[in-house]
Scaffold this motif. Structure first.
Motif, mmCIF file in Angstrom:
data_model
loop_
_atom_site.group_PDB
_atom_site.id
_atom_site.type_symbol
_atom_site.label_atom_id
_atom_site.label_comp_id
_atom_site.label_asym_id
_atom_site.label_seq_id
_atom_site.Cartn_x
_atom_site.Cartn_y
_atom_site.Cartn_z
ATOM 1 N N GLN A 130 -83.460 -23.208 5.014
ATOM 2 C CA GLN A 130 -82.667 -22.586 6.076
ATOM 3 C C GLN A 130 -81.530 -21.746 5.484
ATOM 4 O O GLN A 130 -81.258 -20.639 5.939
ATOM 5 C CB GLN A 130 -82.090 -23.664 6.992
ATOM 6 N N MET A 131 -80.844 -22.283 4.478
ATOM 7 C CA MET A 131 -79.718 -21.559 3.893
ATOM 8 C C MET A 131 -80.184 -20.322 3.140
ATOM 9 O O MET A 131 -79.537 -19.274 3.172
ATOM 10 C CB MET A 131 -78.938 -22.488 2.955
ATOM 11 N N ARG A 132 -81.313 -20.439 2.471
ATOM 12 C CA ARG A 132 -81.809 -19.269 1.742
ATOM 13 C C ARG A 132 -82.258 -18.183 2.699
ATOM 14 O O ARG A 132 -82.023 -16.991 2.456
ATOM 15 C CB ARG A 132 -82.959 -19.683 0.818
ATOM 16 N N GLU A 133 -82.890 -18.580 3.814
ATOM 17 C CA GLU A 133 -83.293 -17.598 4.813
ATOM 18 C C GLU A 133 -82.085 -16.891 5.428
ATOM 19 O O GLU A 133 -82.172 -15.737 5.840
ATOM 20 C CB GLU A 133 -84.117 -18.274 5.910
ATOM 21 N N ALA A 134 -80.955 -17.613 5.451
ATOM 22 C CA ALA A 134 -79.728 -17.023 5.990
ATOM 23 C C ALA A 134 -79.011 -16.149 4.962
ATOM 24 O O ALA A 134 -77.950 -15.590 5.258
ATOM 25 C CB ALA A 134 -78.794 -18.120 6.488
ATOM 26 N N HIS A 174 -77.950 -17.168 1.786
ATOM 27 C CA HIS A 174 -76.996 -17.874 0.934
ATOM 28 C C HIS A 174 -77.674 -18.333 -0.357
ATOM 29 O O HIS A 174 -78.836 -18.757 -0.350
ATOM 30 C CB HIS A 174 -76.418 -19.090 1.661
#
Length: 556
Positions: free
Chosen positions: A423-427, A429
């Motif tokens: 989720q964070m990488r898709e965002a 980050h």
């Protein structure tokens, strides 16, 4: 009785290092100075409380090897590729310029070429342990001149390899005509040793550390790392090389594996022990009576070293493209003589270096190391005042890190940690993953994450993961006791980082929150809400088909 005599000497030496190290840390902000003073006072030239000098020196040599092994673990080949032009060219230029000028100066003053070359090699090296600790304690690692300092120290550490080869060759007392042949033979032995260590540390050791018994029992992995390091020391010795050189090469090779960070953390306690003995034994070389008798020569040599190295480092960095004030601040901070210079001096004592020259160099080196806290503290101010026309010392980071600083660190990459990472990488980050299971770390790397084998309970592991720059740390491991310890550690060393922590059972949520977590995800409560939502959907009354048509039905 002899064994207990050595044990007594080591105990006395460590006790003195503890007391004086604590005092110097309190008043001078450098425990290493205390270690040096302890060796000088307790050694054979003052109180003579430490009598088994040869046995202690053997432990000190082992300490030097372990120190170089740890330093090598910091510098993987991947990290070397990230060095910018300024630090790569400037660091190489500093080593060549300083050693060349000192060697020429020594030759002009009547030294033979072998002695002049050794003196040049010694003076060109700075103290990695002292300088990095002072920079970190004063919050200067993230400055531009702090970044330059890291790069220059890295190049100097690499220069130890050829310097030790040269010192070993010259110390063998070969004639001028056979020096090149002897050096070529030593180089050949070194290459053969490196080839063997390459196979051992890039193929055998990582696979062995990845076995299930190694991952389930940390003691076995620590023993494996220690055994591998000792094998490297023995291989180097059998090849006619310095044991410290073999340890350094082994560390560099192992640094490319995902185990490097955790191995370094696991060896931290043992490293502290032997490094303390190492610096204390260096101090034992010092002879205060001799230094007082030859105070003018010692002060002149130390002052000349500080001035020459400051200018040489500054010029080399300026030529490489660094700004004036930052280059000069780097030079002033790295103007001391390094710990590995003592290794080179010990190799050449009584052969290339006369006793007078050896004592002069050791005394000047110790004095320059005693000046390290003041040099580091005053470097930015002095550089700005000496170069008032410049814009001053740049505060921003020079960018010498091996990988981008993460926004999010995820400890534990099971199903929960994987969801957070995705989720964070898709965002958008940057995410760094820490896990003790090598297979999980390998999978995380295949998925494109920055990942390393490491225990979140070790401060060194968190530092190498980029905790100082992270915005959020996620504790996704299911063990409540470990989660509480991680939270307390992070709150102590990086209070600015937001902590999001998983609580597998409701009864542990308050304890985790009390430890300092900003957000606690209570699994049992969340599961209860999820179950209730599903039950509600099942029991929700059916909506009549005509409810949304105002009582009318469609007709064809």
């Amino acid at each position: 009785m002899g064994s207990f005599s050595v044990l007594t000497d080591i105990t006395v030496l460590l006790a003195g290092a503890l007391v004086l190290g604590a005092l110097c840390e309190r008043f001078l902000r450098s425990a290493i100075i205390g270690y040096l003073l302890a060796g000088t006072l307790l050694g054979p030239n003052v109180l003579s409380w430490v009598r088994s000098v040869d046995e202690v020196a053997l432990l000190a040599e082992l300490g030097a090897a372990l120190l170089l092994f740890s330093v090598g673990l910091e510098y993987s080949w991947a990290r070397l590729k990230t060095l910018g032009r300024v630090t790569l060219v400037g660091g190489s230029g500093q080593v060549l310029l300083t050693s060349g000028l000192v060697a020429l100066g020594g030759w002009a003053m009547g030294l033979g070429w072998p002695a002049a070359i050794i003196v040049g090699c010694m003076v060109s090296l700075s103290s990695t342990a002292s300088a990095l600790k002072e920079l970190e304690d004063r919050g200067l690692l993230e400055s531009v001149h702090g970044g330059y300092s890291i790069g220059v120290l890295l190049i100097q550490d690499l220069a130890v390899i050829p310097f030790v080869l040269v010192a070993t060759t010259l110390a063998q007392g070969t004639s001028d005509g056979s020096v090149l042949l002897s050096l070529a033979q030593s180089t050949g032995y070194a290459l053969a040793a490196v080839a063997g260590l390459y196979v051992l540390f890039l193929h055998v050791v990582p696979r062995f550390l990845g076995l299930v018994p190694m991952t389930s029992n940390r003691d076995l992995s620590v023993l494996t790392a220690i055994l591998a390091g000792l094998i490297a020391v023995i291989v180097a010795h059998k090849a006619g090389l310095s044991p410290a050189l073999g340890a350094f090469i082994a560390g560099m090779l192992l640094a490319g594996s995902p185990f490097a960070v955790q191995v370094r953390a696991d060896l931290s306690g043992l490293r502290t022990l032997f490094v303390t003995i190492f610096f204390s034994s260096i101090g034992a070389f010092g002879n205060p009576a001799w230094m007082l008798e030859h105070w003018a020569a010692v002060a002149g040599a130390a002052g000349g070293i500080v001035v020459l190295k400051s200018l040489a480092t500054s010029v080399a960095l300026r030529v490489a493209g660094a700004r004036g004030a930052s280059a000069l601040a780097t030079g002033i901070g790295l103007a001391q003589v390094g710990e590995f210079s003592f290794v080179i001096a010990a190799i050449c004592r009584g052969t290339v270096l006369s006793e007078y020259l050896f004592l002069l160099l050791i005394s000047a080196a110790i004095l320059s190391m005693l000046l390290t806290p003041a040099l580091i503290a005053l470097a930015p101010t002095l550089a700005t005042r000496l170069l008032p026309s410049r814009a001053g010392v740049e505060p921003e980071q020079a960018g010498t890190s091996e990988h981008p600083h993460p926004d999010v660190i995820v400890i534990g990459f099971g199903p929960a940690g994987r969801v957070v990472g995705d989720q964070m990488r898709e965002a958008g980050h940057a995410v760094c993953v820490l896990d003790l299971n090598p297979r999980i770390v390998a999978n995380a790397r295949r998925f494109g994450f920055e990942a390393m084998v490491g225990d979140g309970l070790h401060q060194d592991v968190l530092r190498h993961a980029g905790l100082r720059h992270a915005r959020v740390l996620v504790v996704a491991i299911p063990t409540p006791a470990v989660a509480v310890q991680v939270v307390r550690l992070v709150r102590a060393i990086a209070p600015q980082v937001v902590l999001v922590v998983r609580s597998r059972f409701h009864r542990h949520s308050k304890e985790i929150a009390a430890a300092g977590a900003h957000f606690v995800i209570d699994e049992e409560t969340d599961i209860g809400f999820g179950l209730a939502k599903s039950v509600g959907e099942v029991l929700r009354p059916a909506v009549p088909e005509s409810a949304d048509t105002g009582g009318h039905t469609d007709t064809e």
